[in-house]
Write a protein that holds these residues in place. Structure first.
Motif, short mmCIF file in Angstrom:
data_model
loop_
_atom_site.label_atom_id
_atom_site.label_comp_id
_atom_site.label_asym_id
_atom_site.label_seq_id
_atom_site.Cartn_x
_atom_site.Cartn_y
_atom_site.Cartn_z
N UNK A 20 -74.37 -70.01 46.76
CA UNK A 20 -73.03 -69.67 47.87
C UNK A 20 -72.74 -68.06 48.16
N UNK A 21 -74.42 -67.12 47.94
CA UNK A 21 -74.39 -66.46 48.54
C UNK A 21 -75.19 -66.41 49.78
N UNK A 22 -75.76 -67.31 50.20
CA UNK A 22 -76.45 -67.74 50.87
C UNK A 22 -75.87 -68.10 51.92
N UNK A 23 -75.26 -68.34 52.55
CA UNK A 23 -74.19 -68.49 53.35
C UNK A 23 -74.84 -69.76 54.32
N UNK A 24 -75.31 -70.34 53.81
CA UNK A 24 -76.10 -71.81 55.07
C UNK A 24 -75.33 -72.62 54.41
N UNK A 25 -74.17 -72.75 54.02
CA UNK A 25 -73.03 -73.46 53.76
C UNK A 25 -71.83 -72.94 54.85
N UNK A 26 -71.27 -74.53 54.24
CA UNK A 26 -69.68 -73.52 55.25
C UNK A 26 -69.06 -73.19 54.51
N UNK A 27 -67.48 -72.41 55.03
CA UNK A 27 -67.40 -71.25 53.69
C UNK A 27 -66.83 -72.44 52.55
N UNK A 28 -66.15 -73.71 52.78
CA UNK A 28 -65.63 -74.56 51.64
C UNK A 28 -66.52 -75.00 51.23
N UNK A 29 -67.25 -75.02 51.06
CA UNK A 29 -68.54 -75.29 49.91
C UNK A 29 -68.66 -74.34 49.49
N UNK A 30 -68.85 -73.36 49.84
CA UNK A 30 -69.22 -72.30 48.70
C UNK A 30 -68.83 -71.92 48.39
N UNK A 31 -66.60 -71.98 48.32
CA UNK A 31 -65.74 -71.53 47.54
C UNK A 31 -66.57 -72.72 46.17
N UNK A 32 -66.18 -74.17 46.92
CA UNK A 32 -65.89 -75.28 46.26
C UNK A 32 -67.70 -74.64 44.92
N UNK A 33 -68.58 -73.86 45.66
CA UNK A 33 -69.92 -73.61 44.48
C UNK A 33 -69.89 -72.79 43.21
N UNK A 34 -68.42 -71.59 43.89
CA UNK A 34 -68.53 -71.12 43.08
C UNK A 34 -67.63 -71.61 41.71
N UNK A 35 -66.57 -71.96 42.94
CA UNK A 35 -65.61 -72.91 41.52
C UNK A 35 -66.50 -73.44 40.63
N UNK A 36 -67.07 -74.54 41.17
CA UNK A 36 -67.73 -75.02 40.04
C UNK A 36 -68.76 -74.16 39.07
#
Length: 258
Positions: free
Chosen positions: A200-216
């Motif tokens: 989530x912190x690497x910034x390699x994914x879109x914002x929505x995907x990073x948000x979903x990863x952190x929520x998971x």
């Protein structure tokens, strides 16, 4: 024999000093590469000093005659975590290079699976080593959650802070310090926290995907902690309701789900 014991103790303490020196060297290399600001330097040096002081005191109290190969791996991992800490502190001034941030964090996460294997293979597992490993893990997750929270929101701090809240709660309710049964699910969730936060912190994914990863990551951690707290509560209720009172729960190295 007493002279030998004191000599061995000095050697053990010297290893922590070497670790602090390695931390300063790593900070110097990072500073040369990207130009660390005051916050990065202060955070990295504070981490090095705190690690040296706490570990030296713990080693003195434990009376270990040898630092051990597994603890050397954990100390090396702590040095990398100190570098990550400096990068995260400096990120409030300027974003760190993704390759450097990911590289240091990824190696620290990979080494997390090495020190335990080394300890078991060499027969040098100790409560101090287990606690040292756990504290380095917990602090890395806290630092990563701080970094990710600057991008996704302060709610991410719940991931890094949950273990510390659990420890604080255990001072109020000592039954939370009772030994937990071994759990593959707990270990898996703990291992995934660093991986998911790094992703989530690497910034390699879109914002929505990073948000979903952190929520998971947060959802898995809440489930794991919640399951263990419920188990400990039921154990406490069963003990107090029975004809025999259980003794005061004994502290163990693996305190928490995370």
């Amino acid at each position: 024999m007493a002279l030998n014991n004191r000599y061995d103790a000095r050697l053990v303490q010297q290893e922590t000093a070497v670790g602090a020196g390695a931390q300063v060297l790593l900070l110097a290399l990072i500073g040369t590469a990207i130009g660390l600001g005051p916050a990065g330097w202060l955070s990295g040096l504070a981490f090095a000093g705190a690690t040296w002081a706490v570990l030296s005191r713990a080693l003195h109290r434990s009376g270990l005659r040898s630092f051990g190969a597994a603890n050397r791996v954990t100390l090396g991992r702590a040095t990398l975590v100190g570098g990550v800490t400096a990068l995260v502190a400096d990120s409030f001034r300027s974003s760190p290079p993704v390759s450097l941030f990911v590289g240091l964090t990824a190696v620290a996460l990979i080494l997390d699976g090495v020190d335990g294997k080394v300890a078991r293979r060499t027969g040098t597992s100790t409560p101090l080593g287990a606690r040292f490993d756990m504290e380095v893990d917990a602090f890395l997750i806290l630092v990563l959650s701080v970094y990710v929270s600057t991008r996704l929101g302060p709610w991410v701090l719940l991931i890094g802070g949950m273990r510390y809240v659990f420890v604080a709660a255990a001072r109020v309710w000592p039954w939370l310090t009772a030994a937990l049964p071994p759990s593959t699910a707990r270990k898996t969730v703990a291992a995934l926290q660093g991986v998911l936060l790094l992703l989530a912190g690497a910034g390699l994914l879109p914002y929505a995907a990073n948000f979903a990863v952190a929520v998971l990551a947060l959802a898995l951690l809440v489930w794991s902690f919640g399951r263990d707290v419920v188990w400990l509560y039921r154990r406490q209720r069963g003990a107090t309701a029975g004809p025999e009172q259980s003794p005061t729960p004994r502290p163990v190295p693996e305190l928490v789900a995370g």
